[in-house]
Design a protein around this motif. Sequence first.
Motif, mmCIF file in Angstrom:
data_model
loop_
_atom_site.group_PDB
_atom_site.id
_atom_site.type_symbol
_atom_site.label_atom_id
_atom_site.label_comp_id
_atom_site.label_asym_id
_atom_site.label_seq_id
_atom_site.Cartn_x
_atom_site.Cartn_y
_atom_site.Cartn_z
ATOM 1 N N ASN A 115 -10.408 -23.129 -3.960
ATOM 2 C CA ASN A 115 -9.753 -22.668 -2.732
ATOM 3 C C ASN A 115 -9.678 -23.756 -1.663
ATOM 4 O O ASN A 115 -9.048 -23.560 -0.620
ATOM 5 C CB ASN A 115 -10.508 -21.473 -2.144
ATOM 6 N N ALA A 165 -4.468 -23.704 2.900
ATOM 7 C CA ALA A 165 -4.443 -23.637 4.365
ATOM 8 C C ALA A 165 -5.200 -22.400 4.843
ATOM 9 O O ALA A 165 -5.778 -22.403 5.929
ATOM 10 C CB ALA A 165 -3.000 -23.603 4.859
ATOM 11 N N ASP A 166 -5.208 -21.361 4.014
ATOM 12 C CA ASP A 166 -5.923 -20.125 4.368
ATOM 13 C C ASP A 166 -7.219 -20.006 3.561
ATOM 14 O O ASP A 166 -7.603 -18.911 3.136
ATOM 15 C CB ASP A 166 -5.034 -18.891 4.153
ATOM 16 N N GLU A 167 -7.895 -21.150 3.399
ATOM 17 C CA GLU A 167 -9.120 -21.193 2.582
ATOM 18 C C GLU A 167 -10.123 -20.111 2.983
ATOM 19 O O GLU A 167 -10.695 -19.428 2.123
ATOM 20 C CB GLU A 167 -9.765 -22.582 2.708
ATOM 21 N N PHE A 198 -8.018 -16.643 12.382
ATOM 22 C CA PHE A 198 -7.240 -17.587 11.567
ATOM 23 C C PHE A 198 -5.823 -17.752 12.138
ATOM 24 O O PHE A 198 -5.323 -18.870 12.286
ATOM 25 C CB PHE A 198 -7.187 -17.108 10.111
ATOM 26 N N THR A 230 -4.365 -21.114 13.999
ATOM 27 C CA THR A 230 -3.179 -21.745 13.416
ATOM 28 C C THR A 230 -2.087 -21.898 14.477
ATOM 29 O O THR A 230 -1.490 -22.969 14.625
ATOM 30 C CB THR A 230 -2.642 -20.904 12.233
ATOM 31 N N LYS A 259 -8.015 -26.416 14.044
ATOM 32 C CA LYS A 259 -8.425 -26.360 12.633
ATOM 33 C C LYS A 259 -8.644 -24.897 12.255
ATOM 34 O O LYS A 259 -9.452 -24.202 12.872
ATOM 35 C CB LYS A 259 -9.706 -27.170 12.428
ATOM 36 N N ASP A 286 -8.396 -23.749 8.607
ATOM 37 C CA ASP A 286 -8.603 -23.484 7.160
ATOM 38 C C ASP A 286 -10.013 -22.993 6.840
ATOM 39 O O ASP A 286 -10.196 -22.036 6.099
ATOM 40 C CB ASP A 286 -8.243 -24.716 6.304
#
Length: 171
Positions: free
Chosen positions: A90, A94-96, A159, A163, A168, A170
């Motif tokens: 993962n 970007a969406d870890e 998140f 974004t 940051k 992720d």
Amino acid sequence: MNRSDEIRDLYITGLRNAHAMESQAMSVIDAQLARLESYPEMTQMLQQHRRETEGQIARLDRILEGMGESASTLKDTAMSAMGSMHAMGNALAADEVLKNHMADYMFEHFEIAAYTSLITMAEANGDTASIPLLQQNLAEEQRFQQQLIDSLPGVTQTFLQRTESGQKADV
Ligand code: MG
Ligand code: FE
């Protein structure tokens, strides 16, 4: 091998599998904690479940010991390697943080099923002394699973906000 030996063997195998599953959980949690920077709530949740997982492993060791057996190093190592690989998978997203969250939620389902089955096996083996220990592991997985789903909207919101504002986001 007579029938009751077979039932005992299946229980020992189940306990060793659960032990390896917890080794996997530990390596996933450690890999996620090592990367988390922007989600203190998530960090705290994982730290708490890491401590619980240590206790769960100790309980499984105790149960195996009571049966005159020990955990399988081979299984533990294999599942632990699988855990780090899974967490690494993962790391490019970007969406870890969300992918990890959903994977953790899924993993908790597996753990809940594993302990539910093990409790029945403990009963079948007359290992009544171990049932409260397995029930405690089960209760901790259920608590963490609930915490994961309850926190998901908030983590998703953070998140999105991070974004949007170019921070940051992720992990
Ligand atoms: Mg666990
Ligand atoms: Fe768990």
